[in-house]
Motif scaffolding. Structure first.
Motif, PDB file in Angstrom:
ATOM      1  N   VAL A  17       0.834  -1.200   0.000  1.00 18.15           N
ATOM      2  CA  VAL A  17       0.000   0.000   0.000  1.00 18.15           C
ATOM      3  C   VAL A  17       0.871   1.254   0.000  1.00 18.15           C
ATOM      4  O   VAL A  17       0.599   2.230  -0.714  1.00 18.15           O
ATOM      5  CB  VAL A  17      -0.956  -0.004   1.213  1.00 18.15           C
ATOM      6  CG1 VAL A  17      -1.685   1.335   1.329  1.00 18.15           C
ATOM      7  CG2 VAL A  17      -1.950  -1.148   1.099  1.00 18.15           C
ATOM      8  N   GLU A  18       1.939   1.220   0.788  1.00 19.54           N
ATOM      9  CA  GLU A  18       2.859   2.361   0.828  1.00 19.54           C
ATOM     10  C   GLU A  18       3.507   2.590  -0.541  1.00 19.54           C
ATOM     11  O   GLU A  18       3.661   3.735  -0.986  1.00 19.54           O
ATOM     12  CB  GLU A  18       3.940   2.130   1.873  1.00 19.54           C
ATOM     13  CG  GLU A  18       4.926   3.281   1.964  1.00 19.54           C
ATOM     14  CD  GLU A  18       6.127   2.961   2.840  1.00 19.54           C
ATOM     15  OE1 GLU A  18       6.879   3.891   3.155  1.00 19.54           O
ATOM     16  OE2 GLU A  18       6.303   1.784   3.197  1.00 19.54           O
TER      17      GLU A  18
ATOM     18  N   THR B 262       0.992   4.233  -2.778  1.00 20.95           N
ATOM     19  CA  THR B 262       0.747   5.612  -2.340  1.00 20.95           C
ATOM     20  C   THR B 262       1.896   6.527  -2.741  1.00 20.95           C
ATOM     21  O   THR B 262       1.681   7.633  -3.260  1.00 20.95           O
ATOM     22  CB  THR B 262       0.553   5.657  -0.819  1.00 20.95           C
ATOM     23  OG1 THR B 262      -0.539   4.802  -0.441  1.00 20.95           O
ATOM     24  CG2 THR B 262       0.266   7.081  -0.353  1.00 20.95           C
ATOM     25  N   MET B 263       3.127   6.072  -2.499  1.00 20.91           N
ATOM     26  CA  MET B 263       4.286   6.893  -2.845  1.00 20.91           C
ATOM     27  C   MET B 263       4.415   7.071  -4.356  1.00 20.91           C
ATOM     28  O   MET B 263       4.892   8.106  -4.831  1.00 20.91           O
ATOM     29  CB  MET B 263       5.555   6.254  -2.285  1.00 20.91           C
ATOM     30  CG  MET B 263       5.608   6.216  -0.760  1.00 20.91           C
ATOM     31  SD  MET B 263       5.433   7.853  -0.002  1.00 20.91           S
ATOM     32  CE  MET B 263       6.949   8.631  -0.545  1.00 20.91           C
TER      33      MET B 263
ATOM     34  N   VAL C 106       1.989   7.507  -6.378  1.00 17.72           N
ATOM     35  CA  VAL C 106       1.088   8.601  -6.727  1.00 17.72           C
ATOM     36  C   VAL C 106       1.646   9.944  -6.270  1.00 17.72           C
ATOM     37  O   VAL C 106       1.657  10.935  -7.016  1.00 17.72           O
ATOM     38  CB  VAL C 106      -0.307   8.359  -6.120  1.00 17.72           C
ATOM     39  CG1 VAL C 106      -1.217   9.579  -6.355  1.00 17.72           C
ATOM     40  CG2 VAL C 106      -0.934   7.107  -6.715  1.00 17.72           C
ATOM     41  N   LEU C 107       2.150   9.990  -5.051  1.00 17.64           N
ATOM     42  CA  LEU C 107       2.639  11.256  -4.493  1.00 17.64           C
ATOM     43  C   LEU C 107       3.887  11.761  -5.211  1.00 17.64           C
ATOM     44  O   LEU C 107       4.100  12.979  -5.304  1.00 17.64           O
ATOM     45  CB  LEU C 107       2.933  11.078  -2.998  1.00 17.64           C
ATOM     46  CG  LEU C 107       1.723  10.802  -2.096  1.00 17.64           C
ATOM     47  CD1 LEU C 107       2.176  10.554  -0.662  1.00 17.64           C
ATOM     48  CD2 LEU C 107       0.731  11.953  -2.150  1.00 17.64           C
TER      49      LEU C 107
END
Length: 209
Positions: free
Chosen positions: A55-56, A59-60, A62-63
């Motif tokens: 998940v991390e 998420t990263m 995308v960021l």
């Protein structure tokens, strides 16, 4: 003398090899001995951790999509972390404890591989412990923060740590998924060793000249 870099590289290669063996459903170092697993108690936790890492990673991604260089570096690190976590669990699965007639081999992933000669074991018992304090001459090998088997030695055995540091131990605590069966099997091996020692022929006395 082995350097820290050598030890770390060897460790990573063994994890990758264990992952390949896990996918191939193979077991390392079992031979003809009786195997006892210990990874069941940590499976959910390890895969939960791997899921969090996944998940991390997403998420990263995308960021950091607007920062390609940083994104690539973080992505490689995140993927490596996931492979590492799954590799540790795989190593625990494919490297179980092994009981041979003469040796009990206690393992934990690729970090611990301790061989205890059966004739040096004084006692074995089923003992659940969830807290462990460091003590001289004692080795704790918990899985999921618990140990379920305690082995006392009649004579010290040398244990070498991750970077090769030696310790002489006289007591070992470790975890097995089926601790009762392991204790029973080891007890039978101890009884057999005692019977064999008693039935061995005594040396003949020297005859007078």
């Amino acid at each position: 003398m082995r350097t820290a870099a050598y030890v770390l590289v060897r460790h990573e290669l063994r994890l990758l090899a264990s992952l390949a063996m896990w996918l191939a459903r193979r077991t390392h170092g079992a031979g003809g001995g009786r195997v006892f697993g210990y990874a069941r108690g940590q499976g959910a936790m390890m895969f939960g951790f791997a899921f969090v890492c996944l998940v991390e990673t997403l998420t990263m991604s995308v960021l950091l999509r607007d920062y390609p260089t940083v994104h690539q570096m973080v992505f490689v690190l995140d993927v490596y972390t996931i492979v590492f976590v799954v590799g540790v669990h795989a190593a625990c699965v494919v490297r179980p404890h092994v009981l041979d007639p003469d040796v009990l081999r206690i393992r934990r992933a690729v970090h611990v591989d301790l061989r205890l000669p059966v004739d040096r074991i004084a006692a074995v018992r089923r003992e659940l412990r969830t807290t462990h304090e460091h003590a001289d001459g004692e080795l704790d090998i918990p899985v999921g923060a618990q140990t379920t088997v305690t082995v006392e030695l009649a004579e010290p055995v040398a244990h070498f740590g991750f970077f090769g540091r030696r310790r002489d131990i006289h007591l070992v605590r470790f975890h097995a998924d089926d601790a009762d069966s392991l204790v029973q099997a080891l007890g039978q091996a101890l009884a057999g060793a005692v019977t064999q020692a008693r039935s061995a022929p005594s040396p003949r006395p020297d005859l007078p000249a």
